[in-house]
Design a protein around this motif. Structure first.
Motif: not given
Length: 229
Positions: A69-95
């Motif tokens: 759904d997102v790809a239909l409306f927005f151009e991808e800026k960058k992607r970051i590989q998720i690795q063990k120990g990484n903290f990040f925000q997504c869907q309004g949550e901290i993961l």
């Protein structure tokens, strides 16, 4: 037992094993999926996708079912590989990305920001770097002075002006939307001392400190450890 990290409620594909099995159902190949955090132009939306490659072919499996759904409306800026120990925000949550036996790399949702060190790491996921945090009780500045919640009060010096920047970070992530509707000047903050007890719903915590700073511990764990010979 208090859980500091919980399963992300709306994540359809929260771990490597599930991603591998789901891809096999779709393409009938056993591949090694790798998780990426995707960011998009002109948008604050972030998505997580498991991506597996087979020669020149790449297969994308959205962890939350939102990438297409997102790809239909927005151009991808960058992607970051998720690795063990990484903290990040997504869907309004901290993961956080963690390894778990039988599941491989998996996502855990942060439920309690339980230390000064963790508060700094969480702040950095929102591009708030170099903040110092103090554990506080927060009350609304009003005639009634109702208790608002427990927060980490952050401060950062501005070397250009000699002034500073401030921010607040809720201790319990369930309180994020309630507490973040306040501006810091609207709150009366009382720092918590080591040894004080915090009560949250049916849970009790005690404030402690070590060489890395202040943190909170599940009081039932603290009492159990104290009784052990």
């Amino acid at each position: 037992m208090v859980q500091y990290f919980i399963e992300p409620e709306f994540c359809l594909v929260p771990d490597w094993l599930t991603a591998r099995n789901e891809l096999f159902k779709q393409i009938h190949k056993l591949l090694d999926p790798v998780p990426y955090l995707h960011l998009y132009e002109r948008s604050n939306i972030k998505t997580i996708n498991w991506i597996a490659t087979d020669g020149d072919e790449a297969y994308v499996l959205p962890a939350y079912g939102t990438h297409k759904d997102v790809a239909l409306f927005f151009e991808e800026k960058k992607r970051i590989q998720i690795q063990k120990g990484n903290f990040f925000q997504c869907q309004g949550e901290i993961l956080v990305a963690a390894e778990q036996i039988g599941r491989g790399l998996c996502f855990k949702q942060l439920a309690i920001v339980f230390s000064q060190t963790l508060a700094q790491m969480v702040a950095e996921t929102g591009n708030l770097k170099d903040y110092e945090f103090i554990l506080c009780k927060a009350y609304e500045i009003s005639q009634e002075h109702p208790f608002v919640g427990y927060i980490w009060s952050g401060y950062k010096t501005n070397p250009m002006t000699g002034g500073g920047f401030t921010t607040i970070l809720p201790v319990f992530t369930e309180d994020f939307h309630k507490i973040l509707q306040y501006e810091k000047p609207d709150l009366h903050l009382i720092p918590l001392e080591v040894g004080e007890v915090m009560k949250y719903k049916d849970q009790r915590f005690i404030v402690k400190s070590d060489e890395e700073g202040v943190y909170i511990d599940d009081l039932s764990n603290a009492l159990l450890n104290k009784r052990r010979p």
